[in-house]
Design a protein around this motif. Sequence first.
Motif, PDB file in Angstrom:
ATOM      1  N   PHE A 114       0.677  -1.163   0.075  1.00  0.00           N
ATOM      2  CA  PHE A 114      -0.365   0.011  -0.040  1.00  0.00           C
ATOM      3  C   PHE A 114       1.069   1.327   0.130  1.00  0.00           C
ATOM      4  O   PHE A 114       2.136   1.244   0.176  1.00  0.00           O
ATOM      5  N   PHE A 115       0.233   2.413  -0.305  1.00  0.00           N
ATOM      6  CA  PHE A 115       0.943   3.693  -0.278  1.00  0.00           C
ATOM      7  C   PHE A 115       0.799   4.313   1.123  1.00  0.00           C
ATOM      8  O   PHE A 115      -0.337   4.438   1.666  1.00  0.00           O
ATOM      9  N   TYR A 116       1.987   4.835   1.654  1.00  0.00           N
ATOM     10  CA  TYR A 116       1.519   6.035   2.707  1.00  0.00           C
ATOM     11  C   TYR A 116       1.084   7.232   2.251  1.00  0.00           C
ATOM     12  O   TYR A 116       1.033   7.405   1.243  1.00  0.00           O
ATOM     13  N   PRO A 117       0.464   7.982   3.308  1.00  0.00           N
ATOM     14  CA  PRO A 117      -0.403   9.197   2.932  1.00  0.00           C
ATOM     15  C   PRO A 117       0.316   9.985   2.054  1.00  0.00           C
ATOM     16  O   PRO A 117       0.176  10.673   1.148  1.00  0.00           O
ATOM     17  N   LYS A 118       1.852  10.333   2.599  1.00  0.00           N
ATOM     18  CA  LYS A 118       2.656  11.248   1.763  1.00  0.00           C
ATOM     19  C   LYS A 118       2.852  10.721   0.429  1.00  0.00           C
ATOM     20  O   LYS A 118       2.979  11.662  -0.709  1.00  0.00           O
ATOM     21  N   GLU A 119       2.835   9.500   0.171  1.00  0.00           N
ATOM     22  CA  GLU A 119       2.864   8.920  -1.179  1.00  0.00           C
ATOM     23  C   GLU A 119       1.914   9.366  -2.056  1.00  0.00           C
ATOM     24  O   GLU A 119       2.116   9.324  -3.181  1.00  0.00           O
ATOM     25  N   GLU A 121      -0.173  11.749  -1.763  1.00  0.00           N
ATOM     26  CA  GLU A 121      -0.070  13.113  -1.983  1.00  0.00           C
ATOM     27  C   GLU A 121       0.892  13.455  -3.325  1.00  0.00           C
ATOM     28  O   GLU A 121       0.448  14.294  -4.161  1.00  0.00           O
ATOM     29  N   GLN A 122       1.941  12.510  -3.363  1.00  0.00           N
ATOM     30  CA  GLN A 122       2.926  12.798  -4.549  1.00  0.00           C
ATOM     31  C   GLN A 122       2.303  12.453  -5.907  1.00  0.00           C
ATOM     32  O   GLN A 122       2.444  13.137  -7.014  1.00  0.00           O
ATOM     33  N   LEU A 123       1.567  11.336  -5.581  1.00  0.00           N
ATOM     34  CA  LEU A 123       0.660  11.031  -6.924  1.00  0.00           C
ATOM     35  C   LEU A 123      -0.231  12.051  -7.216  1.00  0.00           C
ATOM     36  O   LEU A 123      -0.245  12.293  -8.546  1.00  0.00           O
ATOM     37  N   PHE A 124      -0.972  12.670  -6.565  1.00  0.00           N
ATOM     38  CA  PHE A 124      -2.016  13.415  -6.906  1.00  0.00           C
ATOM     39  C   PHE A 124      -1.208  15.074  -7.232  1.00  0.00           C
ATOM     40  O   PHE A 124      -1.861  15.506  -8.168  1.00  0.00           O
ATOM     41  N   GLU A 125      -0.207  15.185  -6.714  1.00  0.00           N
ATOM     42  CA  GLU A 125       0.527  16.384  -7.030  1.00  0.00           C
ATOM     43  C   GLU A 125       1.145  16.674  -8.556  1.00  0.00           C
ATOM     44  O   GLU A 125       1.341  17.669  -9.052  1.00  0.00           O
ATOM     45  N   VAL A 126       1.413  15.450  -9.196  1.00  0.00           N
ATOM     46  CA  VAL A 126       2.074  15.352 -10.395  1.00  0.00           C
ATOM     47  C   VAL A 126       0.848  15.341 -11.563  1.00  0.00           C
ATOM     48  O   VAL A 126       1.133  15.502 -12.720  1.00  0.00           O
ATOM     49  N   ILE A 127      -0.238  15.432 -11.376  1.00  0.00           N
ATOM     50  CA  ILE A 127      -1.467  15.328 -12.092  1.00  0.00           C
ATOM     51  C   ILE A 127      -1.870  16.713 -12.588  1.00  0.00           C
ATOM     52  O   ILE A 127      -1.621  17.870 -11.807  1.00  0.00           O
ATOM     53  N   ASP A 128      -1.646  17.002 -14.002  1.00  0.00           N
ATOM     54  CA  ASP A 128      -1.880  18.350 -14.451  1.00  0.00           C
ATOM     55  C   ASP A 128      -3.470  18.511 -14.454  1.00  0.00           C
ATOM     56  O   ASP A 128      -4.462  18.175 -15.166  1.00  0.00           O
ATOM     57  N   ASN A 129      -4.035  19.421 -13.638  1.00  0.00           N
ATOM     58  CA  ASN A 129      -5.391  19.779 -13.356  1.00  0.00           C
ATOM     59  C   ASN A 129      -5.928  20.708 -14.352  1.00  0.00           C
ATOM     60  O   ASN A 129      -7.325  21.026 -14.219  1.00  0.00           O
ATOM     61  N   ASN A 130      -5.300  21.093 -15.337  1.00  0.00           N
ATOM     62  CA  ASN A 130      -5.895  22.153 -15.997  1.00  0.00           C
ATOM     63  C   ASN A 130      -6.154  21.443 -17.697  1.00  0.00           C
ATOM     64  O   ASN A 130      -6.443  21.974 -18.514  1.00  0.00           O
ATOM     65  N   SER A 131      -5.675  19.999 -17.666  1.00  0.00           N
ATOM     66  CA  SER A 131      -5.861  19.426 -18.810  1.00  0.00           C
ATOM     67  C   SER A 131      -6.941  18.611 -18.785  1.00  0.00           C
ATOM     68  O   SER A 131      -7.460  18.025 -17.853  1.00  0.00           O
ATOM     69  N   PHE A 254      -6.520   2.158   0.422  1.00  0.00           N
ATOM     70  CA  PHE A 254      -7.988   2.684   0.899  1.00  0.00           C
ATOM     71  C   PHE A 254      -8.363   1.755   2.187  1.00  0.00           C
ATOM     72  O   PHE A 254      -8.649   2.553   3.190  1.00  0.00           O
ATOM     73  N   ALA A 255      -8.251   0.539   2.377  1.00  0.00           N
ATOM     74  CA  ALA A 255      -8.720  -0.272   3.268  1.00  0.00           C
ATOM     75  C   ALA A 255      -7.709  -0.010   4.402  1.00  0.00           C
ATOM     76  O   ALA A 255      -8.157   0.214   5.552  1.00  0.00           O
ATOM     77  N   THR A 256      -6.200   0.049   4.102  1.00  0.00           N
ATOM     78  CA  THR A 256      -5.350   0.115   5.295  1.00  0.00           C
ATOM     79  C   THR A 256      -5.527   1.483   6.076  1.00  0.00           C
ATOM     80  O   THR A 256      -5.494   1.571   7.328  1.00  0.00           O
ATOM     81  N   HIS A 257      -5.604   2.543   5.196  1.00  0.00           N
ATOM     82  CA  HIS A 257      -5.749   4.012   5.591  1.00  0.00           C
ATOM     83  C   HIS A 257      -7.114   3.963   6.485  1.00  0.00           C
ATOM     84  O   HIS A 257      -7.274   4.862   7.532  1.00  0.00           O
ATOM     85  N   LEU A 258      -8.330   3.359   6.275  1.00  0.00           N
ATOM     86  CA  LEU A 258      -9.437   3.498   6.806  1.00  0.00           C
ATOM     87  C   LEU A 258      -9.257   2.793   8.375  1.00  0.00           C
ATOM     88  O   LEU A 258      -9.755   3.260   9.449  1.00  0.00           O
ATOM     89  N   LEU A 259      -8.584   1.503   8.384  1.00  0.00           N
ATOM     90  CA  LEU A 259      -8.491   0.990   9.429  1.00  0.00           C
ATOM     91  C   LEU A 259      -7.448   1.500  10.470  1.00  0.00           C
ATOM     92  O   LEU A 259      -7.660   1.694  11.762  1.00  0.00           O
TER      93      LEU A 259
END
Length: 306
Positions: A114-119, A121-131, A254-259
């Motif tokens: 699974f991904f840690y919360p900071k990881e 956030e890195q995934l979301f940060e690299v997405i171009d939100n204007n295209s 998703f499951a890990t962060h919920l628990l």
Amino acid sequence: MVNNQELISDFENYLLVERNYSPYTVTNYLKDINDYQDFLSSEQLGTLLSVRKPNIARYYLAYLTGLKYSKKTIARKISSLRTFYKYLLKMDKVETNIFLDLEVPKANKTLPKFFYPKEMEQLFEVIDNNSVLGIRDRAILEMLYGSGLRVSELCNLKVKDIDFGNELVLVFGKGHKNRYVPLNKVTIKAIHNYLALSRPTLALKNETEVSDKLFLNHRGGDLTTRGVRVILNNIIEKTSENFKISPHMLRHTFATHLLDGGADLRSVQEMLGHVHLSSTQIYTHVSREQLKAAYMEHHPRARKKE
């Protein structure tokens, strides 16, 4: 007389239509059955419906073990054949399920990645939100991480399945079982943006048909599971991290962060669409590892050297 390929084709249709399995899962089932059929042919042991050798199940298990397959792979192959012969028994094609009582070596359980919360956030940060595609990709990532859907469930979502008023999404899961999964505010905003700023543009690129699916590919057609994997790989390539990603890894996250946040196991089971609680319990092991790591790092006694 029904030949082997007709049997396998009927079984494929059964898995896709009646059991609602994803194409990826069905492909693995068919490969396992075809491998077994090739084994029978090469050893001159008969056909799928008529095997000449007694205890063929044990014999095939020994054969797989000799090929140095992992315990997990062997367990999957035998499970596929057990399901296939259960189907044949149901259709009165055989008198017994020859793989029913076969015991296979138990695979070593591995904790879900699974991904840690900071990881995340890195995934979301690299997405171009204007295209156009970036807005779509963010909605996909938010949905997978925010609702824990299987990739096949994501691809099968229709626009009408999103209930903005009640902040829910209707998911058509395995075995024709529907479930409602909550949508968080961030996911809802991402879907709103996608429907307003991205999907109409993508839909115009498809001049042959109008799709009712929620997520579209860059040509305006229905997004496939393979397409989702390509999108996620493209996101990873834009980050500075050197790790792999898969849709199921986001489901694990998703499951890990919920628990980790205090959610109860039954609620997580319902949201994931697990029939058995044992399928969900593996995530408690992940959370325990998290707790142990935090304890070893922060408790004075744990840090103290002997």
